[in-house]
Design an enzyme around this catalytic site. Structure first.
Site, short mmCIF file in Angstrom:
data_model
loop_
_atom_site.label_atom_id
_atom_site.label_comp_id
_atom_site.label_asym_id
_atom_site.label_seq_id
_atom_site.Cartn_x
_atom_site.Cartn_y
_atom_site.Cartn_z
N LYS A 184 85.00 56.85 29.17
CA LYS A 184 85.07 58.12 29.89
C LYS A 184 83.81 58.29 30.74
O LYS A 184 82.72 57.93 30.29
CB LYS A 184 85.17 59.25 28.86
CG LYS A 184 85.34 60.65 29.43
CD LYS A 184 85.42 61.67 28.28
CE LYS A 184 85.66 63.09 28.79
NZ LYS A 184 85.72 64.06 27.67
N SER A 201 89.67 66.97 27.79
CA SER A 201 89.11 66.50 29.03
C SER A 201 89.14 64.98 29.18
O SER A 201 88.96 64.47 30.29
CB SER A 201 87.66 66.99 29.15
OG SER A 201 86.85 66.40 28.15
N SER A 230 88.75 67.35 23.05
CA SER A 230 88.88 66.59 24.30
C SER A 230 89.32 65.14 24.14
O SER A 230 89.66 64.49 25.12
CB SER A 230 87.57 66.63 25.09
OG SER A 230 87.50 67.84 25.81
#
Lengths: 460, 472
Positions: free
Chosen positions: A58, A133, A157
């Protein structure tokens, strides 16, 4: 036993790599999981258990030489000068970072649509969000582009996008994995987590990443009283949970499955549940308001074309560089930390957080693990028929608890309803990851991970 | 009658190898932005890791200043934007600083006042911003270096007391080896606060004074400010609560900002650092870091070595000098003589050559040897001073110097008798005068012999021999 990574050594020779790269390029043209992709980077240590295995990170976790945008315009041009501890540990085993995945700006969101740098479509239905996210990480795993991808989980997330995309999502115990190199959103809640295509892979990656790190003084090794892997009693939530019917059906089915396997299912009451979301948004925004103060365009990152003085430079960099949701949370956090109001907001949230921890301590005297939904809906549509930003926040009510209490939680694809995956999660006492892997492995044995129809490469 | 209340906020830079939350070198004067890393530059994703040496030195200071040491030192974020502060928050301490409720005694005007220490806390320093023309330049070498803040209660009354407190404090931290205490270079910084009120009415309106680059300026600024505030009150006016700057060219304080700072630092506990909990082993380490402090040493020197107050003050001023002195005394030298030589002869040479005792050719062993040669009568005072000069010039032992130069005292009676005879023969007139009862030329005759021997003749023996030969 064969390594769960055996099929995934797609970077071990040039021919395999070429095939792999071609697949990712084609798949990601529709999905948009990656902000940056480069499978041609020098390989990791040979002979390690991840030799030749690609993985994604990420874009909120530092990997030297790759960008570190956090999905934000303000860091769009930043190339990381260092590598996160968690990534270093995986690279030391031969794992190869092939790219950085899309995300909601600074981890703030539940859709990945809060990214300033691109959209990530759900591999099951391109009109729907991938969750957030860590939406890029979950989508990349779901579409067979990588066996696992690192994410970060501050309030759900990793677990929520994993649930939306139909993959496994681990949020480790707070402190179990070093946060060094994870860009802080809310430091006391943030953890490095994993989206994975199987329980075995999630477990192995976690085992490789975990451990105390001198660069992160909040990290720690499990103590001698860490919970064992066996679970007999599963706590479940009673009453109206406000779930979409598909999610409700999947929850009941999962409960039924475990009952059929001889577990004792016990309804538990989490008395503090109504406070999760307000407490979470008070603490998370407070910490974020300080954590994001460093982005001023002075030392790195977005810099306005001109400014009269340092103050104006800072003001303009932040006004132009941050997105609306980030600005909202910075303002909220600044508000709750004002002197004279701390007792009403921040301190009060901290006291409630203590009570939430105590509530879980109590619950784990009655159950070995707790099974809950991840999110009240499946992956939602963009725009009309979707969820607005406020509804998305309210929907964090199942995921934020694990962060507030520092507990490990593991989400898994429990069912496919109406052509979309539904995720459930187990929570365990601190350092009880082994217990989570065991209990979910049983589910996986009976219900292997569903693959999105369009994305089924041979190695996945 | 008015009463004044003075408090100080002192910052000292700790002499640690590395910065307080990262591994960068803690050193000044290097090329700008060379002692930096992602951590102290506030890159995304980095975390602070508390430097064990910095926290230990901090507790040593807390201990030396008689503080209650916190069983749990909490770090907090102090939020404000400034370009030289990489994270735009400073990691500091607020609700639970590492030391509280200490004190330091200040002796002034025959009275000793106990000044209370409100708290001591550890924080990170900022970088430096320099405005050059239409540019602002930033150097982050200092960013993240350990800074210890000591806050006193407003317990002093006179600028002189503040000056003495600072001097004593500076000596103490130098003794402890935690800071070099250089106010000109900023390794020790001081802000002062002062208020004036009618006696018995408690504190007045507080004025803070900044830009105080020496303890003398602290005294001058405070006394100026007390006078200014009294004058305002005399006229029935009100003192404005404000921050003022000391103007060292005009010897006055000037308004810096009047608006009572509406700064809200929004302190909250630093989630990246666990509270520091000192254990027994750590506290034992802190104890080992303590040394005998200047005040105690001064007292002991007067008592044990019989030196006077002025000599004791001189000797204890620098720990190196005091250690040196004690070493010389331990080697058997007369403590009084050693003190006097250090205070006068040695200091004169050091000042002239602009060097420190430490690292100079004069070791404690050499000074002890010199004093032993002197007290043993192998050289006398004037030669001893020459020997001391030679030690500095040639970096050799005094014994070797007097042998090489043939400076050893002549105390052979027969040899001296021959010299006396020669002198009497050459100065018959003077000899006759002495014989006739005029004692004055005796000194002249002694001088002639000393001159002939380049000062090496034992003067008492010469005198005795002269008297004997002249029959007086």
């Amino acid at each position: 036993m064969e390594s769960p990574f055996a099929r995934w050594r797609v970077l071990s020779d040039a021919a395999a790599r070429k095939k792999y790269e071609a697949y990712v390029k084609e798949a990601d043209a529709n999905i948009g999981a990656f902000l940056e992709f480069d499978a041609g980077r020098p390989e990791g240590r040979p002979g390690g258990c991840l030799e030749g295995v690609p993985f994604a990170v990420k874009d909120i976790i530092a990997v030297k030489g790759f960008h570190l945008t956090c999905g934000s315009k303000i860091l769009q041009n930043l190339v990381s000068p260092y590598t996160a501890t968690a990534v270093e540990k995986l690279a030391a085993e031969g794992g190869i970072v092939v790219g950085k995945t899309n995300m909601d700006e600074f981890g703030m969101g539940s859709s990945t649509d809060n990214s300033a740098l691109g959209k990530t479509n759900n591999p099951w239905d391109g009109r729907r969000v991938s969750g957030g996210s860590s939406g890029g990480s979950a989508a990349a795993v779901a579409a067979g582009m990588v066996p696992f991808a690192l994410g970060s989980d501050t309030g759900g997330s990793v677990r929520q996008p994993a649930a939306f995309c139909g993959v496994y999502g681990l949020k480790p115990t707070y402190g179990a994995v070093s946060r060094y190199g994870l860009v802080a959103y809310a430091s006391s809640l943030d953890v490095v987590g994993v989206c994975a295509c199987s329980v075995g892979i999630a477990r192995d990656v976690f085992e490789l990443m975990r451990g105390q790190d001198e660069k992160d003084q909040s990290s720690l090794d499990p103590g001698p009283d860490a919970p064992g892997p066996d679970a007999k009693v599963i706590g479940v939530l009673g009453g109206d949970l406000g779930l979409d019917p598909a999610v409700e059906r999947a929850y009941r089915a999962a409960i039924g499955f475990y009952k059929s396997k001889g577990f004792e299912l016990k309804e538990i009451t989490l008395a503090m549940a109504e406070y999760y979301v307000p407490v979470y948004y008070t603490i998370a925004t407070a910490e974020a308001s300080a954590n994001l103060a460093r982005y001023t365009g002075i030392r790195y990152g977005y810099r306005p074309a001109c400014a009269e003085n340092p103050e104006e430079l800072t003001r303009r960099a932040r006004s132009e560089g941050f997105g609306d949701e980030v600005k909202l949370r910075i303002l909220l956090g600044t508000y709750v930390l004002r002197s004279g109001f701390q007792d009403q907001y921040y301190q009060r949230a901290q006291r409630l957080r203590q009570a939430i921890r105590a509530d879980f301590d109590n619950a784990f005297t009655r159950a070995d693990v707790i099974l809950t939904p991840v999110f009240p809906t499946q992956a939602f549509l963009r725009g009309q028929g979707g969820l607005d930003q406020f509804q998305q926040k309210l929907a964090d009510r199942f995921t934020t608890a694990a962060n507030l209490a520092g507990l490990p939680a593991f989400s898994f694809p429990a069912a496919v309803e109406d052509g979309l995956p539904v995720g459930m999660q187990f929570l365990a006492p601190a350092f009880g990851e082994a217990r989570l892997f065991e209990v979910v492995r049983l589910y996986e044995e009976n219900f292997p991970r569903p693959l999105p129809p369009r994305y089924k490469p041979e190695w996945s | 009658m008015y009463q004044s209340f003075i408090g100080l906020e002192i910052h000292i830079q700790l002499l640690t190898e590395s910065k307080v939350f990262c591994g960068c070198t803690n050193r000044f004067g290097d090329e700008p932005n060379t002692n930096v890393c992602p951590v102290c530059m506030g890159y995304p994703g980095v975390l602070p890791a508390l430097n064990a040496q910095a926290i230990r030195l901090s507790y040593v200071v807390a201990r030396a200043l008689n503080c209650e040491m916190s069983p749990q030192a909490v770090f907090e974020r102090k939020n404000y934007f400034y370009p030289d502060m990489p994270k735009n928050y400073q990691i500091s301490q607020f609700s639970s600083p590492l030391g509280r409720n200490g004190w330091i005694d200040v002796a002034y005007n025959g009275k000793t006042r106990r000044v209370r220490i409100h708290e001591i806390h550890l924080e990170e320093d900022a970088g430096k911003m320099i405005h050059a023309g239409d540019m602002s330049l930033l150097d982050y070498n200092r960013a993240g270096t350990p800074l210890l803040e000591i806050v006193t209660e407003p317990d002093m009354e006179f600028g002189e007391e503040a000056e003495i407190l600072l001097q004593d404090f500076r000596r103490t931290i130098r003794y402890l080896g935690v800071c070099d205490g250089n106010m000109e270079e900023g390794s020790m910084r001081c802000d002062a606060n002062v208020s004036v009120n009618l006696e018995g009415r408690g504190l007045g309106r507080k004025v803070e004074i900044k830009n105080l680059n020496s303890s003398r300026f602290v005294k001058m600024a405070l006394n100026y400010e007390i006078g200014r505030q009294k004058e305002i009150l005399d006229k029935g006016g009100k003192v404005v609560q404000e921050t003022r700057l000391w103007n060292e060219n005009r010897d006055v304080t000037e308004t810096m900002r009047t608006k009572e700072s509406a700064h809200d630092y929004r302190y909250f506990p630093e989630p990246d650092l666990p509270a520091f909990v000192p254990d027994a082993e750590f506290l034992a380490q802190v104890d080992r870091g303590l040394v005998e402090l200047p005040a105690a040493r001064r007292e002991r020197f007067v008592k044990d070595y019989g030196v006077n107050e002025a000599a004791a003050d001189f000797l204890i001023n620098e720990k190196g000098t005091a250690d040196f002195y004690e070493e010389v005394a331990a080697l058997g030298a007369d403590p009084g003589a050693a003190a006097s030589w250090l205070q006068f002869d040695v200091r004169k040479i050091l000042n002239r050559e602009n060097r420190e005792l430490a690292g100079s050719p004069l070791t404690a062993a050499r000074l002890a040897q010199l004093l032993s040669l002197l007290s043993g009568g192998r050289i006398h005072g004037k030669i001893a001073k020459q020997v001391l000069e030679a030690v500095f010039a040639e970096d050799k032992d005094p014994g070797l110097i007097i042998r090489e130069k043939g400076w050893e005292q002549m105390d052979d009676a027969a040899e001296l008798a021959a010299l006396v005879d020669r002198a009497l023969a050459a100065n018959a007139k003077a000899a006759a005068a002495v014989k006739a009862g005029d004692a004055k030329p005796l000194g002249f005759l002694v001088g002639q012999i000393m001159k002939a021997t380049q000062g090496r003749a034992q003067p008492q023996m010469v005198q005795e021999l002269l008297k004997e030969k002249l029959g007086i």
